[in-house]
Enzyme design. Structure first.
Site, PDB file in Angstrom:
ATOM      1  N   ASP A 233       0.880  -1.154   0.000  1.00 18.73           N
ATOM      2  CA  ASP A 233       0.000   0.000   0.000  1.00 18.73           C
ATOM      3  C   ASP A 233       0.924   1.212   0.000  1.00 18.73           C
ATOM      4  O   ASP A 233       2.100   1.122   0.358  1.00 18.73           O
ATOM      5  CB  ASP A 233      -0.931  -0.030   1.221  1.00 18.73           C
TER       6      ASP A 233
HETATM    7  C1  GLC Z   1      -4.380   4.241  -0.258  1.00 14.88           C
HETATM    8  C2  GLC Z   1      -5.248   3.049  -0.036  1.00 14.88           C
HETATM    9  C3  GLC Z   1      -5.140   2.032  -1.133  1.00 14.88           C
HETATM   10  C4  GLC Z   1      -4.889   2.739  -2.440  1.00 14.88           C
HETATM   11  C5  GLC Z   1      -3.502   3.338  -2.357  1.00 14.88           C
HETATM   12  C6  GLC Z   1      -3.185   4.183  -3.607  1.00 14.88           C
HETATM   13  O1  GLC Z   1      -3.852   4.731   0.931  1.00 14.88           O
HETATM   14  O2  GLC Z   1      -5.123   2.384   1.217  1.00 14.88           O
HETATM   15  O3  GLC Z   1      -6.372   1.297  -1.154  1.00 14.88           O
HETATM   16  O4  GLC Z   1      -4.966   1.819  -3.525  1.00 14.88           O
HETATM   17  O5  GLC Z   1      -3.318   4.129  -1.204  1.00 14.88           O
HETATM   18  O6  GLC Z   1      -4.026   5.286  -3.649  1.00 14.88           O
END
Ligand code: GLC
Length: 756
Positions: A233
């Site tokens: 993430d």
């Molecule tokens: C965010 C989310 C994730 C997302 C990523 C990119 O914090 O937790 O679901 O795909 O970052 O935006």
């Protein structure tokens, strides 16, 4: 489009610095390139219900400045469709739009279990149940990847809250992890082969998911056979060396070379094997090959995608109640319909945060109702309240006045934007007070009220639903949701959505109430397996609306349930046959659900668990015979003692029904399986040894041969030592217990995991 990369040849040609650079992004949404060797950068972007491609011309990043894309209903709505084929279609549309936007990895679906209805991101997740999450998540993955775009199943794992999400440790026992929080991921990995999985922010039992070797290597790869890439993430990696060592392949977003430097230093210092680095690089290169496009992207038919979004919104709306029945309304009647609530004019159709899409268009329910209404039908509109929640006497009075003059009232209520979002959890389950005050006043002026809800996370209904004759739960139903709601209200479509999350009577009744959102960096999953309906059923608690619930404008009857059992143990197959009949006046869709309960298990198990489902359309008066097949895994539980799923023979109660609490037919089947023998080790207690078919005689002989005979002869003493680990008994015997035979039996070289 790049040509196929020869992974082994490119690996051999890459320098150590170049390898390390490939394991983190080169920008917010781009992977790293190595032009020298023809390795391109690819784009990764959100999200689960629409392509959020940041606008390259925007001066600064914001969730609001992404390129237009079709905004489908969010996962909380998609789940309520219970329609695997439909979700595959949604995945295909998402994949088409991703390719057209030159996106190689679409960051979704989100399939985390809805442990508490307070989770701010529940609108982005499918269900409280792992079977619904797994089957529908797999459908989305298959759809997206059918277009040559990688899906990214997220957030692996146990990311069930937003509070302190980057540090909190989810403390979950292994059986609960396996049966509840990992099972959906397992189903998707083993049946839909996602090309990427996203490691979550949180810790799992103390170790960050992005650095968790047990999760990313032992479970995901070694046990489930995952052959894709693990992406973090965004910002979830705090130790790139630990992360790559644990099985993470791509850290996002860019770290401006900092992580690459650490990886190079670690390899040079012998702290990280270069072949581990090579494995991660090979997965990056494999992902590039998988998403390499042979053909140019098709043009996107956004009109067709909008129509699909509407069809999905129709399938996902859940008719909770329908007294009278007041619904459907007759669009050609000569009548006055008061439409009340700002949400009718200003639809709430998606959630806030990384999943937020710039829609290609948005249909309001008010416009759609106006277009659908016949000549004799007079529509009035009053916003009734401000979305900010501030009181406004004038708006209130105007709405009540219009309600009094109308034949029927349609009230559009729901959660305002700021009350549910990525990044924070909710404090309560209540609709805004300004809305509830208005509902009570309107109902006093006119009892013929229909409430339409727009919320992704649940709201409690027990304190107010008596003021409505009907409640239609639209969830967050995407850019075309307004038109779908109008069709459902006027009977041009028949509601067929089913709840995938129990609506409790009150927050205090929820399973995680005492353990959410945790404190001091730890959240204890004290309710264990008993999440959602599993909890309410074992506690026999009343709920407002149960898991699987949803009404139709028609009715269905279930008959002739037959079950047969073939084989035994791991080869057992339970085959079910049931007849479904549409006994009502119009065509409709029913989701037939199959629940299984272990009548007499040696351990605690939920009363019943969903194991299969299918959604069927039937015309009025017609019938169909449905068949289901359950295997050993469907009847098994996970045993940490056995380090595997185990099937315990005995009777199982099999029910088919229209919800977890509307079980129409039930039968009992008897399943044969070898006795469960827990493996014994030096750490196993005396009682387990004595009960063990091979270990028992060995221990008794050892006891009879020396001083132990006094222990063996006296039941009282034996009972006392039952829970004493064997190794402790040996120590306590001061060597007088001859365990030569036991040592040979347990020879660590041949049976490191003990003997079963
Ligand atoms: C965010 C989310 C994730 C997302 C990523 C990119 O914090 O937790 O679901 O795909 O970052 O935006």
């Amino acid at each position: 489009m790049h040509k196929d990369i020869d992974v082994s040849a490119v690996l051999a040609a890459l320098t150590l610095d170049e390898k390390a650079a490939l394991l983190s992004g080169q920008a917010a949404w781009e992977s790293a390139a190595v032009e020298r060797l023809g390795i391109p950068s690819i784009t990764l972007t959100d999200g689960p219900h629409g392509v959020r491609r940041p606008d390259p011309t925007a001066e600064r990043f914001s969730f609001e400045t992404s390129l237009p894309a079709t905004c489908f209903p969010t996962a909380s709505a998609l789940g309520a469709s219970w329609d695997v084929d439909l979700l595959t279609e949604v995945g295909e549309a998402l994949g088409t739009e991703s390719r057209a936007a030159d996106v190689a990895v679409l960051l979704g679906p989100g399939i985390n279990i809805k442990r508490s209805p307070l989770c701010g991101r529940n609108f982005e997740y499918l269900s409280e149940d792992p079977v619904v999450s797994g089957h529908l998540g797999a459908a989305l993955v298959r759809g997206v990847q059918s277009k040559g775009v990688a899906a990214s199943v997220k957030h692996f794992a146990a990311n069930n809250q937003e509070t302190d999400r980057m540090q909190i440790s989810a403390e979950v026992d292994e059986r609960t992890l396996r049966e509840i929080y990992l099972a959906g991921f397992e189903h998707i990995v083993t049946t839909a082969s996602p090309w990427t999985v996203m490691a979550a922010y949180n810790r799992v039992n103390g170790v960050h998911a992005a650095h968790n070797g047990w999760l990313l290597s032992e479970v995901l790869r070694d046990q489930w056979g995952f052959d894709g890439l693990v992406v973090s993430d965004w910002g979830a990696v705090s130790d790139p060396v630990a992360a790559v060592g644990a099985g993470l392949d791509l850290e996002m977003p860019a770290t401006n070379g900092a992580s690459a430097t650490k990886l190079v230093e670690a390899v040079k210092a012998g702290l990280l094997e270069e072949n581990v680095l090579d494995q991660a690089v090979a997965r990056v290169l494999t992902l590039l090959n998988r998403t390499a496009q042979a053909e140019p992207a098709d043009d996107v038919d956004f009109t067709a995608h909008h129509a699909l979004a509407k069809r999905v919104a129709v399938e996902t709306a859940v008719l909770l109640k329908n007294e009278g029945p007041i619904l459907p309304l007759d669009p050609d009647a000569t009548t006055t319909v008061a439409v009340i609530g700002e949400f009718a004019r200003t639809p709430r159709f998606q959630g806030a945060g990384s999943s937020q899409v710039t829609p290609t268009r948005v249909d309001s329910a008010l416009d759609a109702l106006t277009e659908t209404a016949g000549k004799g039908l007079r529509l009035t509109f009053a916003p009734g309240f401000q979305l900010s929640g501030d009181e406004d006497e004038t708006l209130h009075a105007e709405a009540v006045s219009q309600a009094a003059e109308a034949d029927v009232v349609l009230m559009f209520l729901g959660l305002p934007e700021g009350e549910e979002s990525e990044g924070h959890d909710r404090e309560h389950l209540d609709l805004p007070d300004v809305q509830l005050q208005l509902l009570r006043a309107v109902a006093r002026a006119n009892p013929d009220v229909v409430v339409v809800l727009a919320n992704g996370g649940l709201v409690e209904v027990a304190t107010w639903e008596r003021h409505a004759m009907a409640v239609l739960h639209g969830s967050l139903n995407g850019q075309a949701g307004g038109g779908a709601i109008a069709d459902l209200l006027f009977g041009r479509a028949n509601p067929s959505g089913r709840l995938t999350e129990t609506i409790p009577v009150r927050l205090k009744d929820t399973p995680s109430y005492l353990n959410f959102p945790g404190a001091d960096g730890i959240v204890i999953y004290g309710e264990r397996l008993y999440v959602g309906y599993r909890y309410y059923d074992v506690k026999d608690l009343r709920v407002s609306y149960p898991f699987g619930h949803g009404l139709s404008y028609t009715s269905f009857a279930y008959s002739d349930l037959h079950a047969t059992v073939d084989g035994e143990g791991d080869d057992v197959v339970v085959r079910l046959r049931v007849t479904l009949t549409n006994t009502g006046p119009v065509t409709g869709k029913e989701t037939v659900q199959v629940y299984v309960g272990d009548v007499a298990a040696s351990i605690d198990r939920p009363v019943r668990e969903l194991k299969a489902f299918t959604k069927v359309e039937l015309s009025s008066g017609s019938s169909t015979q449905l068949e289901f097949e359950l295997g050993a895994r469907d009847l098994s539980f996970y045993s940490p003692l056995h380090r595997s799923w185990v099937l315990e023979g005995g009777e199982f109660e099999v029910s088919v029904g229209a919800s977890s609490r509307d079980l129409r037919l039930t039968t009992t089947v008897k399943v044969d399986a070898p006795p469960l023998i827990a493996p014994v080790t030096w750490e196993s207690p005396v009682g387990a040894w004595l009960a063990h078919p091979a270990g028992g005689p060995l221990l008794r002989r050892a006891m009879d041969s020396g001083e132990g005979s006094a222990v063996a002869a006296d039941p009282a003493i034996l009972r006392m030592v039952e829970s004493v680990p064997l190794k402790t008994l040996v120590t306590m015997s001061g060597g007088r217990l001859d365990v030569t035979e036991i040592s040979r039996y347990l020879d660590a070289d041949t049976h490191p995991e003990g003997r079963s």
